[in-house]
Write an enzyme that holds these catalytic residues in place. Structure first.
Site, PDB file in Angstrom:
ATOM      1  N   GLN A  97       0.823  -1.134  -0.031  1.00  0.00           N
ATOM      2  CA  GLN A  97      -0.040  -0.033  -0.016  1.00  0.00           C
ATOM      3  C   GLN A  97       0.965   1.303   0.033  1.00  0.00           C
ATOM      4  O   GLN A  97       1.792   1.370   0.992  1.00  0.00           O
ATOM      5  CB  GLN A  97      -0.928  -0.174   1.054  1.00  0.00           C
ATOM      6  CG  GLN A  97      -1.946   1.095   1.087  1.00  0.00           C
ATOM      7  CD  GLN A  97      -2.969   1.385   2.276  1.00  0.00           C
ATOM      8  OE1 GLN A  97      -2.503   1.365   3.437  1.00  0.00           O
ATOM      9  NE2 GLN A  97      -4.192   1.291   2.032  1.00  0.00           N
ATOM     10  N   TYR A 178      -6.123  10.330   4.081  1.00  0.00           N
ATOM     11  CA  TYR A 178      -4.503  10.703   3.739  1.00  0.00           C
ATOM     12  C   TYR A 178      -4.650  11.552   2.316  1.00  0.00           C
ATOM     13  O   TYR A 178      -5.791  11.672   1.987  1.00  0.00           O
ATOM     14  CB  TYR A 178      -3.773   9.485   3.660  1.00  0.00           C
ATOM     15  CG  TYR A 178      -3.811   8.947   5.259  1.00  0.00           C
ATOM     16  CD1 TYR A 178      -2.676   9.465   6.049  1.00  0.00           C
ATOM     17  CD2 TYR A 178      -4.530   7.558   5.464  1.00  0.00           C
ATOM     18  CE1 TYR A 178      -2.926   8.877   7.404  1.00  0.00           C
ATOM     19  CE2 TYR A 178      -4.420   7.145   6.603  1.00  0.00           C
ATOM     20  CZ  TYR A 178      -3.730   7.896   7.754  1.00  0.00           C
ATOM     21  OH  TYR A 178      -3.724   7.141   9.097  1.00  0.00           O
ATOM     22  N   ARG A 225      -7.207   1.702  -2.940  1.00  0.00           N
ATOM     23  CA  ARG A 225      -8.307   1.674  -1.869  1.00  0.00           C
ATOM     24  C   ARG A 225      -8.957   2.871  -1.538  1.00  0.00           C
ATOM     25  O   ARG A 225      -8.452   3.950  -1.636  1.00  0.00           O
ATOM     26  CB  ARG A 225      -7.625   1.147  -0.481  1.00  0.00           C
ATOM     27  CG  ARG A 225      -8.601   0.885   0.537  1.00  0.00           C
ATOM     28  CD  ARG A 225      -7.830   0.121   1.918  1.00  0.00           C
ATOM     29  NE  ARG A 225      -8.802  -0.675   2.486  1.00  0.00           N
ATOM     30  CZ  ARG A 225      -8.815  -1.033   3.629  1.00  0.00           C
ATOM     31  NH1 ARG A 225      -7.886  -0.290   4.432  1.00  0.00           N
ATOM     32  NH2 ARG A 225      -9.549  -1.784   4.292  1.00  0.00           N
ATOM     33  N   GLY A 315      -8.869  -7.233   8.639  1.00  0.00           N
ATOM     34  CA  GLY A 315      -7.801  -6.748   9.275  1.00  0.00           C
ATOM     35  C   GLY A 315      -7.442  -7.186  10.702  1.00  0.00           C
ATOM     36  O   GLY A 315      -6.708  -8.306  10.825  1.00  0.00           O
ATOM     37  N   ARG A 316      -8.118  -6.694  11.905  1.00  0.00           N
ATOM     38  CA  ARG A 316      -7.832  -7.211  13.191  1.00  0.00           C
ATOM     39  C   ARG A 316      -7.708  -8.780  13.319  1.00  0.00           C
ATOM     40  O   ARG A 316      -6.944  -9.328  13.993  1.00  0.00           O
ATOM     41  CB  ARG A 316      -8.887  -6.282  14.028  1.00  0.00           C
ATOM     42  CG  ARG A 316      -8.347  -5.016  14.117  1.00  0.00           C
ATOM     43  CD  ARG A 316      -9.413  -4.076  14.607  1.00  0.00           C
ATOM     44  NE  ARG A 316     -10.535  -3.926  13.638  1.00  0.00           N
ATOM     45  CZ  ARG A 316     -11.765  -3.242  14.015  1.00  0.00           C
ATOM     46  NH1 ARG A 316     -11.858  -2.782  15.233  1.00  0.00           N
ATOM     47  NH2 ARG A 316     -12.582  -3.374  13.158  1.00  0.00           N
TER      48      ARG A 316
END
Ligand SMILES: Cc1cc2nc3c(=O)[nH]c(=O)nc-3n(C[C@H](O)[C@H](O)[C@H](O)COP(=O)(O)O)c2cc1C
Length: 358
Positions: A97, A178, A225, A315-316
């Site tokens: 990424q 971002y 993304r 993810g987690r």
């Protein structure tokens, strides 16, 4: 076709339809060089079909966090080459990424004078330095129109370095507040040139970056993304007509490029907005249900069975379960995330989660 069946993502074959969601873990020190523990972490998770790395900065001024890795220096590229080798040795696939942090940083983190953004609007609140000290987000420098090519070219050069290091492809980070996301939102982008003022104009820079990176490394090695209507880091994006129009303009510009994939973070991946974007894109589509919900095994299986997406980003659960796909295939118990060690500095809570026995 199921979550556990192989597929193709752009130029690469993947062993199942689970993707490791990009997750910043801040274990690359002051020099931003991913070391052996980073290689070990990703290699441990190579049973996941498509690994996507944490956000990696493409230029010094775009570093968002202490401990975040970069792909700027030769030492950083050499570190990533070892990560790629370790993942490939386990039969895995890894995209990097590329994350320009935009205004989500501070000169004491980047080591540069300049923090850049579409407009000179600061995020309210503080970020943290390496020693934990809080500092207010600075007012960023609004990029001049003729400075945009440099920022675009940093993504291009970073993609080239990543691919040359053996990384399978890159994911442009246009989510979560971002830089690229800052261009998409009217709260953070108040430009009056051709890169602001309308949905099409706000989408323009992201499309130009994607096109340039595709020209450098090939469409089959480039994903992106997005997180439509994700109100984070003061982008104040709402679930409204303006947001929809912006993402429709973005996807309309991306679709002809033939990208490897679009990956969407949204709390309702099966809902109208995300599914309309999927249809408009027409290619490989990855979903993730966002920060508010944890992606579960049953949801991930259903997302593929119900044809909501082609892959599911997780993810987690993958922080705590290096062998997540095996556990999900067997319906086995999962380790819990140890919250205090999610971010840095060492192997604790990173590479020491237990695998299933036997
Ligand atoms: C520790 C942590 C770090 C993250 N870092 C990134 C990142 O670098 N880039 C990104 O696009 N998303 C990042 N995310 C968001 C995740 O990719 C994912 O969308 C989110 O965790 C929700 O998915 P989950 O419920 O499966 O965890 C991060 C999430 C966590 C928990």
């Amino acid at each position: 076709m199921s979550l556990f069946s192989p597929t193709t993502v752009g130029d690469v074959d993947v062993r199942n339809r689970v993707s490791l969601a990009p997750m910043t873990r801040l274990r690359s020190g002051a020099d931003g060089v991913p070391g052996p523990i980073v290689a070990k972490y990703y290699a441990q998770r190579a049973g996941i079909g498509l690994l996507v790395t944490e956000g990696v900065y493409p230029s010094a001024e775009s570093r968002a966090y202490p401990g975040q890795p970069g792909i700027v220096t030769d030492a950083q590229a050499a570190g990533w080459a070892k990560v790629a080798d370790a993942v490939h040795a386990e039969g895995g696939t890894i995209f990097m990424q590329l994350m320009n942090g935009g205004r989500v940083t501070h000169p004491l983190i980047t080591g540069t004078d300049r923090i850049v953004a579409p407009s000179a609007i600061a995020i309210e609140g503080d970020t943290r330095l390496a020693d934990g000290t809080k500092v207010a987000y600075p007012v960023p420098h609004a990029l001049e129109t003729d400075e945009l090519a440099t920022v675009r070219d940093e993504f291009v050069a970073a993609a080239r370095r990543a691919v040359d290091a053996g990384i399978d492809g890159v994911e442009l980070h246009s989510a979560n507040g971002y830089l690229l996301h800052e261009f998409l939102s009217p709260a953070s982008n108040q430009r009056t040139d051709e890169y602001g003022g309308s949905p099409e104009a706000r989408a323009r820079f992201v499309i130009e970056v994607a096109r340039a990176v595709v020209a450098e490394v090939g469409a089959g090695r480039v994903g992106i993304r997005i997180s439509p209507a994700h109100n984070i880091q003061d982008v104040w994006e709402k679930d409204d007509a303006e947001t929809r129009a912006t993402y429709e303009a973005l996807v309309a510009g991306l679709a002809p490029l033939g990208l490897a994939y679009v990956s969407v973070l949204h709390s309702d991946p099966a809902g109208e907005l995300v599914q309309d974007l999927r249809r408009a894109f027409g290619g490989t589509f990855i979903v993730n249900s966002g920060f508010s919900l944890v992606t579960t095994r049953d949801e991930a299986i259903a997302a593929i069975d119900d044809d909501i997406a082609d892959l599911v980003a997780v993810g987690r659960p993958a922080i705590a379960n290096p062998d997540l796909v095996t556990r999900w295939e067997r319906g086995a118990d999962e380790n819990e995330v140890h919250q205090p060690s999610v971010y840095g500095p060492d192997e604790r809570g990173y590479t020491d989660y237990p695998f299933l026995e036997g």
